[in-house]
Design a protein around this motif. Structure first.
Motif, short mmCIF file in Angstrom:
data_model
loop_
_atom_site.label_atom_id
_atom_site.label_comp_id
_atom_site.label_asym_id
_atom_site.label_seq_id
_atom_site.Cartn_x
_atom_site.Cartn_y
_atom_site.Cartn_z
N SER A 1 0.81 -1.22 0.00
CA SER A 1 0.00 0.00 0.00
C SER A 1 0.85 1.27 0.00
O SER A 1 0.36 2.34 -0.35
N GLY A 2 2.10 1.14 0.44
CA GLY A 2 2.96 2.32 0.53
C GLY A 2 2.72 3.13 1.79
O GLY A 2 3.38 4.14 2.02
N ASP A 3 1.80 2.68 2.64
CA ASP A 3 1.50 3.40 3.89
C ASP A 3 2.39 2.82 5.01
O ASP A 3 2.09 1.78 5.60
N HIS A 4 3.49 3.52 5.30
CA HIS A 4 4.49 2.97 6.23
C HIS A 4 3.98 2.78 7.64
O HIS A 4 4.36 1.85 8.33
N LYS A 5 3.08 3.65 8.03
CA LYS A 5 2.52 3.55 9.38
C LYS A 5 1.65 2.30 9.49
O LYS A 5 1.76 1.53 10.44
N LYS A 6 0.84 2.08 8.46
CA LYS A 6 -0.03 0.88 8.42
C LYS A 6 0.80 -0.40 8.39
O LYS A 6 0.48 -1.39 9.04
N VAL A 7 1.89 -0.37 7.60
CA VAL A 7 2.77 -1.53 7.50
C VAL A 7 3.34 -1.86 8.87
O VAL A 7 3.36 -3.02 9.31
N LYS A 8 3.79 -0.82 9.55
CA LYS A 8 4.39 -1.00 10.87
C LYS A 8 3.38 -1.60 11.86
O LYS A 8 3.69 -2.55 12.60
N GLU A 9 2.16 -1.08 11.83
CA GLU A 9 1.11 -1.59 12.72
C GLU A 9 0.78 -3.04 12.41
O GLU A 9 0.60 -3.86 13.30
N TRP A 10 0.70 -3.34 11.10
CA TRP A 10 0.37 -4.71 10.67
C TRP A 10 1.46 -5.68 11.14
O TRP A 10 1.17 -6.74 11.68
N ARG A 11 2.70 -5.27 10.96
CA ARG A 11 3.81 -6.14 11.36
C ARG A 11 3.82 -6.37 12.86
O ARG A 11 4.03 -7.50 13.33
N ARG A 12 3.57 -5.33 13.59
CA ARG A 12 3.53 -5.44 15.04
C ARG A 12 2.41 -6.40 15.48
O ARG A 12 2.62 -7.27 16.34
N ALA A 13 1.25 -6.26 14.86
CA ALA A 13 0.11 -7.12 15.21
C ALA A 13 0.41 -8.59 14.89
O ALA A 13 0.10 -9.49 15.67
N ARG A 14 1.04 -8.82 13.72
CA ARG A 14 1.39 -10.21 13.35
C ARG A 14 2.42 -10.78 14.31
O ARG A 14 2.36 -11.93 14.69
N ALA A 15 3.39 -9.97 14.70
CA ALA A 15 4.42 -10.41 15.63
C ALA A 15 3.79 -10.81 16.97
O ALA A 15 4.10 -11.87 17.53
N GLU A 16 2.88 -10.01 17.44
CA GLU A 16 2.23 -10.30 18.73
C GLU A 16 1.38 -11.56 18.64
O GLU A 16 1.42 -12.43 19.51
N GLU A 17 0.63 -11.65 17.53
CA GLU A 17 -0.24 -12.81 17.33
C GLU A 17 0.57 -14.12 17.28
O GLU A 17 0.23 -15.10 17.93
N THR A 18 1.64 -14.10 16.49
CA THR A 18 2.47 -15.30 16.34
C THR A 18 3.09 -15.70 17.67
O THR A 18 3.15 -16.88 18.01
N THR A 19 3.58 -14.72 18.41
CA THR A 19 4.22 -15.02 19.68
C THR A 19 3.21 -15.62 20.66
O THR A 19 3.49 -16.62 21.33
N ARG A 20 2.01 -15.02 20.71
CA ARG A 20 0.97 -15.50 21.62
C ARG A 20 0.60 -16.94 21.30
O ARG A 20 0.48 -17.78 22.19
N GLU A 21 0.50 -17.25 20.00
CA GLU A 21 0.09 -18.59 19.59
C GLU A 21 1.20 -19.63 19.76
O GLU A 21 0.96 -20.72 20.23
N ARG A 22 2.42 -19.24 19.33
CA ARG A 22 3.48 -20.25 19.28
C ARG A 22 4.31 -20.36 20.54
O ARG A 22 4.85 -21.43 20.83
N ARG A 23 4.48 -19.23 21.23
CA ARG A 23 5.39 -19.22 22.36
C ARG A 23 4.81 -18.48 23.56
O ARG A 23 5.22 -17.37 23.90
N PRO A 24 3.85 -19.15 24.23
CA PRO A 24 3.24 -18.53 25.42
C PRO A 24 4.29 -18.09 26.46
O PRO A 24 4.07 -17.12 27.18
N ASP A 25 5.42 -18.81 26.50
CA ASP A 25 6.48 -18.44 27.46
C ASP A 25 7.05 -17.06 27.14
O ASP A 25 7.26 -16.23 28.04
N LEU A 26 7.30 -16.79 25.86
CA LEU A 26 7.82 -15.47 25.46
C LEU A 26 6.74 -14.40 25.63
O LEU A 26 7.03 -13.27 26.03
N TRP A 27 5.53 -14.76 25.33
CA TRP A 27 4.41 -13.83 25.42
C TRP A 27 4.26 -13.32 26.87
O TRP A 27 4.07 -12.13 27.11
N GLU A 28 4.40 -14.24 27.81
CA GLU A 28 4.35 -13.86 29.23
C GLU A 28 5.44 -12.83 29.57
O GLU A 28 5.20 -11.84 30.24
N LYS A 29 6.65 -13.09 29.07
CA LYS A 29 7.77 -12.19 29.32
C LYS A 29 7.50 -10.83 28.71
O LYS A 29 7.77 -9.79 29.32
N PHE A 30 6.96 -10.85 27.50
CA PHE A 30 6.64 -9.61 26.80
C PHE A 30 5.64 -8.79 27.60
O PHE A 30 5.82 -7.59 27.82
#
Ligand code: SAH
Length: 235
Positions: A201-230
């Protein structure tokens, strides 16, 4: 002291080094003098006529144990009292290696790594030389060498001048207790799968938000231990 981050590896198989660290990123950095490597054969410090480095375990049981006296002589020959580098014994009983420890090592002068073989080292030399024990993970290797190679690989890529862009280490997995967001590149469509539209999309702010959301989602699903630390770190 000479230039460069310096690694000394004590091993029964010095021919395993630099091995994979002699190619690509680490290999070029080695050639450029950004880091230095010395692989030292523990067997050359054996004193008996059979050049033995191991013996049967006190108390019986399977396997052999590396002798305290031989290992101590090897350590003392390369790692003097004034050595500012950490002395690390790669061991499944050690503290699991983290990106944080990797980063600390990269910021220091270097490291001395001791690779075990057989059932491991006589406990007395670990204590007498005040070794830090580091594990690669909850599995058993046949020797410390692959663990030493992995640790060095992780450190070397963080040394100044090794990675192309200086910042490329900072957004990665574990740097903020989060796993990284997923990556995409050309082609635009692969076996019917597109690239998430926000990324093009070329919208850098949106890209950043999307990446952050995916990172959080993946961590929560795959690594509850890291998610707790976070979560704890954030509060
Ligand atoms: N009997 C030991 C395993 C010895 S494996 C035990 O059950 O704990 C032989 C050597 O391989 C060890 O001395 C150590 O240097 C290395 N090694 C094995 N697994 C490792 C791991 N997960 N991390 C780091 N080093 C490891």
């Amino acid at each position: 002291m000479s230039e460069g981050w310096s690694a000394t590896v004590l091993t029964l198989f010095p021919e395993m080094f630099p091995g994979p660290l002699g190619v690509s990123l680490a290999g070029r950095a080695l050639e450029a003098g950004i880091w230095r490597l010395e692989a030292v054969d523990i067997r050359s410090f054996a004193t008996d006529r059979h050049r033995s480095v191991d013996d049967t375990p006190a108390g019986g049981g399977p396997g052999m144990v590396m002798r305290a006296d031989v290992v101590a002589a090897a350590v003392d020959a390369v790692h003097g009292q004034g050595d500012a580098r950490p002395l690390i014994y790669l061991s499944p009983r050690g503290r699991p290696l983290t990106q944080q420890r990797v980063r600390e090592l990269a910021e220091g002068p270097g490291v001395t790594l001791l690779c075990g073989r057989f059932e491991g080292l006589d406990q007395r030399v670990i204590e007498a030389r005040n070794m830090e024990e580091v594990s690669l993970g909850d599995f058993v290797l046949s020797g410390g060498e692959p663990a030493a190679l992995a640790l060095l690989d992780a450190v070397i890529r963080l040394l100044p001048g090794v990675m192309g862009k200086d910042a490329s280490g900072e957004e990665e997995s574990f740097e903020s207790w989060l796993l990284e967001y997923p990556h995409y590149t050309r082609p635009q469509e692969f076996e019917g799968r597109g690239i998430p539209p926000v990324l093009t999309s070329g919208d850098h702010k949106k890209v950043k938000e999307w990446r952050r959301a995916r990172a959080e989602e993946t961590t929560r699903e795959r690594r509850p231990d890291l998610w707790e630390k976070f979560l704890r770190e954030r509060s």
